[in-house]
Every structure is written in structure tokens, then in C-alpha cells.
Design a protein around this motif. Structure first.
Motif, PDB file in Angstrom:
ATOM      1  N   ARG A 171      -3.939 -52.379 -48.928  1.00 44.04           N
ATOM      2  CA  ARG A 171      -2.627 -52.856 -48.730  1.00 44.04           C
ATOM      3  C   ARG A 171      -2.377 -52.745 -47.314  1.00 44.04           C
ATOM      4  O   ARG A 171      -1.798 -53.567 -46.586  1.00 44.04           O
ATOM      5  N   GLU A 193      -4.704 -52.931 -44.527  1.00 45.37           N
ATOM      6  CA  GLU A 193      -5.271 -53.715 -43.757  1.00 45.37           C
ATOM      7  C   GLU A 193      -4.879 -55.296 -43.521  1.00 45.37           C
ATOM      8  O   GLU A 193      -5.110 -55.876 -42.726  1.00 45.37           O
ATOM      9  N   THR A 194      -4.079 -55.639 -44.650  1.00 49.48           N
ATOM     10  CA  THR A 194      -3.372 -56.715 -44.214  1.00 49.48           C
ATOM     11  C   THR A 194      -2.231 -56.775 -43.667  1.00 49.48           C
ATOM     12  O   THR A 194      -1.860 -57.995 -43.333  1.00 49.48           O
ATOM     13  N   GLN A 195      -1.801 -55.679 -43.224  1.00 46.05           N
ATOM     14  CA  GLN A 195      -0.504 -55.730 -42.471  1.00 46.05           C
ATOM     15  C   GLN A 195      -0.630 -55.377 -41.013  1.00 46.05           C
ATOM     16  O   GLN A 195       0.068 -55.435 -40.172  1.00 46.05           O
ATOM     17  N   ARG A 238      -6.129 -56.867 -36.902  1.00 48.07           N
ATOM     18  CA  ARG A 238      -7.534 -56.702 -37.141  1.00 48.07           C
ATOM     19  C   ARG A 238      -8.225 -56.479 -35.689  1.00 48.07           C
ATOM     20  O   ARG A 238      -7.711 -56.809 -34.760  1.00 48.07           O
TER      21      ARG A 238
END
Length: 452
Positions: free
Chosen positions: A424, A426-428, A431
Motif C-alpha cells: 500500500r 510504495e504506491t503512494q 520511487r
């Protein structure tokens, strides 16, 4: 106060007590260990150990000392320079010299490289997770008051632990030799170590099940006793003595442990005729645990008047008020404790908890600052990570809330839950950023531990 709190990964039982966090004995299986944290007691034991460690060329800050709430007499060290002392050992050492002798012996195991060597690399795991693995059980996370760290209850199979932790007779003799040299070097007496050995010797005729755990994991021989006896006889009259300040600290430590670990009625009886500082300290804790807040506050206010700059007295008062639902009133006490001991992470977590529970949105940012400060010094505190997740969540920062929950779950042995929150978060999160890279580390660790 025994409470039930619902968290995303299930129900967590906790018993909140000031300065010491432990699980109510009735809720823990027979022969279970509970990891307990207390800044004051850990600091006292660290004072005992520091000169012995420095003399051995071991930086004191590289060794973590933790307590297990178990009335049996035992101590051991594990990989990563982690030393565990059973509360039974501490409480039965009425004077500091016996405990110091045992600590010197355990440091001998560290200096000699006798650590328990596990098949797995434990260094990346938080202490309580290590304990769960060490004792052969999944780490069940039992959290409560954050200033006291976190507690982990683990059921133990005595035979497995005994075999796993047992040292050889050669290693024991080597650790004895180190301890004697270290004690001499620091001008500390070895009499306590000898008294401890004699107490163990009296148990050798007992059945294995009746012997103290220390005797079963640290084989005692008559040759070892003779060696220590000869050393004590040869050094008598040298003037070796425990510092007077340590005797006072030891009395306070025992009073605190007895106040929390004994039933309140027992502690009150034990210290009924003691009007010295340790006696009043123990009675304040016992009255608090018996939900007798007025006499508890009266006693702790008297102690604060006597030693206004003692952070642990302010911590205890804050705990009393917090657990009685008087959160706003507790804040000044926790703030004062942190002001007096700003480098004690457990005190900062206590303050942060009170700030979050106050319901004042303006205190969320200071709470996050206190938690970040605490975790920079003690990043293994899973409860602090959970509180940080809560603070981020209330501020609407779901990405960092998920990241903090991933850290919490990793340290709690909840590896699938850790992976869930990594996915949850790492998508927000951008990067390649430091937080994103840390999430990748958590993923690798969680997958490896889960597969193992």
C-alpha cells in the motif's frame, strides 16, 4: 490496568504499569517469558555493566540489556550482544555485588564469543522478534504504555530452551576467569559471584525440574567454585567495594520491581515499615496498581518534592494520571520527564502517547517529532512505530501511516501484514526516495522471515 485494544491485525492484550510494562501473569501460559522495558532499571543495570564492558574493549552502547518477567533465576546472552536478565535473578540479588558478578560473567561470554549462534541472521530483527524466535515460538505482540517499550509473551518449552542456551563447562570456566579479572580491574568485589555460586551449589542435589534455570543452562562444577573461592580468598582485604551510589540505586530498582511484579497487597506488606525513599516508591506503585490513586499521588508528589529533577518520578506520576483517564493532567508530568532526560527514548514515547490520546490535533506534530526522536535511538520499539502510524493517519498522511505500520508488523513478526502495508505504501511514495528504499528492505526481510 488490563485493557483490550483493537488494531488492524487483531486484538492485543496489555497491562499498563508505570516504568515497567508486562503482561498480566494470568494471561500468560505457564513458564512463559514476557519482555519488559523500563528506562530507569535498564539505566541502572547499564551503569553496573559499563565499566566492565569498557575494560573489555566493548563499547557499552553496543550491548543491549533487557529483562524477562520470570521469577526463575537465569541470564543469557545471544548474538548481537544482547543480554537478557530474568527478573527473578534481579529481585533475588538483595545487594548489587551478586548481580554485578553475574553480569560480569555474562559479559565474559560476549568477550569470549560464546554467544548463541542461530541459523538465521537475527541482526535485522527487533529485539522482541528475536526473543520470539529464540524461544522457539512465534512472537505474539503484547503492547501497552509506550514509555515502557513493548512486551512480548512467548510460551517456552523448557527442554528446548535449556539445550539451546546451554554453555559448555569450558565456556563457563572461561567466563568466570574473565569476570574475576574484570571485577579486579574495576575495583569491584567478587564475593557476590561466589555467594551466587554457593546458592546454586545447594541446588545440585535437586531434580532437574526443581533446579533454577541458570544452573541448567550454565553448568556448575566444583572446580569452578574452587577457582572463585581461591580468588576471593586471595583478594580479601584489598578494599574492593561497590560504589555507595549503586547501593541506593539497587534498592530503588528492587522497590520498583517488587511494586510492579508482586500483588499490591504483598508489596504493601513488604514495605509497610519502610519510610525510606525505596519504601515509599514501592508503596506508591502498589497503591497505583490497586487503583488507590489518592495515596499513590500523595506518595509520588512527596518523592518529587524530595527529588524534583528525577525524571522517573515525573514519569510515574504521568502514568498514574494517564491510566486514570486524566490525560490532559498527565501531559505536564510527561513533558517534565522528557525535559529532564531528553535522550531517553522510552520517556519520549510516553509523552507522544499522551499527546496523541489528548485529542488535541495541535499536539500531533509534536507527537510525531517525539516518536521520530525516540525511534532514531531505539528503532526496535514496535509500539512506537504503531503510534507513529496512528499520528500520521490522524494527520491524513496515509502513505507514511502505511510505512510505519509496515515497520510495526515487521518487528511484531507479522510478516504477511508487513508485506500488505509495504504494497500500500510504495504506491503512494516517490520511487527512489529514502522511505521507498526502506520499504524495499522491509519487503525483503519480511519475505525471507515468512519463508523461513
Amino acid at each position: 490496568m488490563l485493557t483490550r485494544m483493537r488494531f488492524p491485525w487483531g486484538s492485543i492484550l496489555s497491562l499498563s504499569v508505570a516504568g515497567v510494562l508486562l503482561v498480566a501473569l494470568a494471561t500468560v501460559p505457564a513458564r512463559a517469558q514476557t519482555l519488559i522495558r523500563d528506562a530507569e532499571i535498564e539505566g541502572i543495570i547499564a551503569q553496573y555493566a559499563a565499566p566492565l564492558l569498557r575494560g573489555a574493549g566493548i563499547p557499552p552502547e553496543s550491548v543491549s540489556i533487557r529483562m524477562l518477567a520470570d521469577d526463575r533465576l537465569n541470564a543469557f546472552v545471544v548474538k548481537g550482544n544482547r543480554m537478557y536478565l530474568f527478573t527473578g535473578l534481579i529481585r533475588r540479588a538483595e545487594q548489587p555485588d551478586a548481580l554485578i558478578g553475574v553480569i560480569a560473567h555474562e559479559i565474559g561470554h560476549i568477550a569470549g564469543g560464546h554467544h548463541v549462534r542461530l541459523d538465521r541472521n537475527l541482526d535485522t530483527l527487533e529485539t522482541t522478534s528475536i526473543l520470539g524466535l529464540l524461544l522457539g515460538t512465534a512472537a505474539g505482540v503484547l503492547t501497552g504504555r509506550p514509555d515502557l517499550g513493548m512486551a512480548v509473551g512467548s510460551g517456552v518449552q523448557d527442554m528446548g530452551v535449556r539445550n539451546f542456551l546451554a554453555y559448555s563447562r569450558t565456556q563457563e570456566s572461561s567466563a568466570d576467569a574473565f569476570a574475576l579479572k574484570a571485577l579486579d580491574r574495576e575495583g569491584l568485589p567478587a564475593d557476590g559471584l561466589l555467594d551466587f555460586m554457593h546458592a546454586l551449589e545447594n541446588q545440585t542435589a535437586l531434580s532437574t525440574d526443581s533446579q533454577d534455570a541458570y544452573l541448567r543452562t550454565h553448568p556448575l562444577t566444583r572446580d569452578r567454585i574452587r577457582a572463585v573461592e581461591a580468588h576471593v580468598a586471595g583478594t580479601s582485604g584489598t578494599g574492593a567495594a561497590v560504589p555507595a551510589a549503586w547501593i541506593d540505586l539497587h534498592a530503588r530498582m528492587l522497590a520498583k520491581l517488587n511494586g510492579f511484579l508482586l500483588r499490591p497487597s504483598e508489596a504493601l506488606r513488604l514495605y509497610a515499615d519502610r519510610d525510606d525513599l525505596p519504601g515509599r516508591y514501592a508503596r506508591a506503585i502498589a497503591h497505583y496498581r490497586a487503583a488507590e490513586l489518592d495515596p499513590a499521588l500523595s506518595l509520588i508528589d512527596g518523592l518529587i518534592a524530595e527529588e524534583p529533577d528525577n525524571p522517573f518520578f515525573h514519569e510515574l506520576k504521568g502514568q498514574m494520571l494517564f491510566e486514570s483517564g486524566r490525560v490532559r493532567e498527565a501531559l505536564p508530568s510527561h513533558e517534565r520527564a522528557v525535559a529532564l532526560a531528553p535522550n531517553e527514548p522510552l520517556l519520549r514515547v510516553a509523552l507522544a502517547h499522551a499527546q496523541i490520546e489528548s485529542g488535541d490535533e495541535a499536539l500531533l506534530a509534536p507527537a510525531r517529532d517525539n516518536l521520530s526522536n525516540a525511534l532514531s535511538r531505539d528503532d526496535g520499539n514496535a509500539f512506537a512505530w504503531r503510534l507513529l502510524a496512528q499520528a500520521y493517519g490522524r494527520a491524513g498522511d496515509s502513505a507514511r501511516a502505511d510505512y510505519a505500520m509496515a515497520e510495526t508488523a515487521l518487528r511484531s513478526g507479522e510478516f504477511d501484514r508487513a508485506l500488505f502495508h509495504v504494497g500500500r505504501a510504495e504506491t503512494q511514495i516517490q520511487r527512489g526516495s529514502p522511505t521507498w528504499l526502506r520499504l524495499q528492505d522491509i519487503r525483503v526481510q519480511a519475505e525471507r522471515r515468512r519463508d523461513e
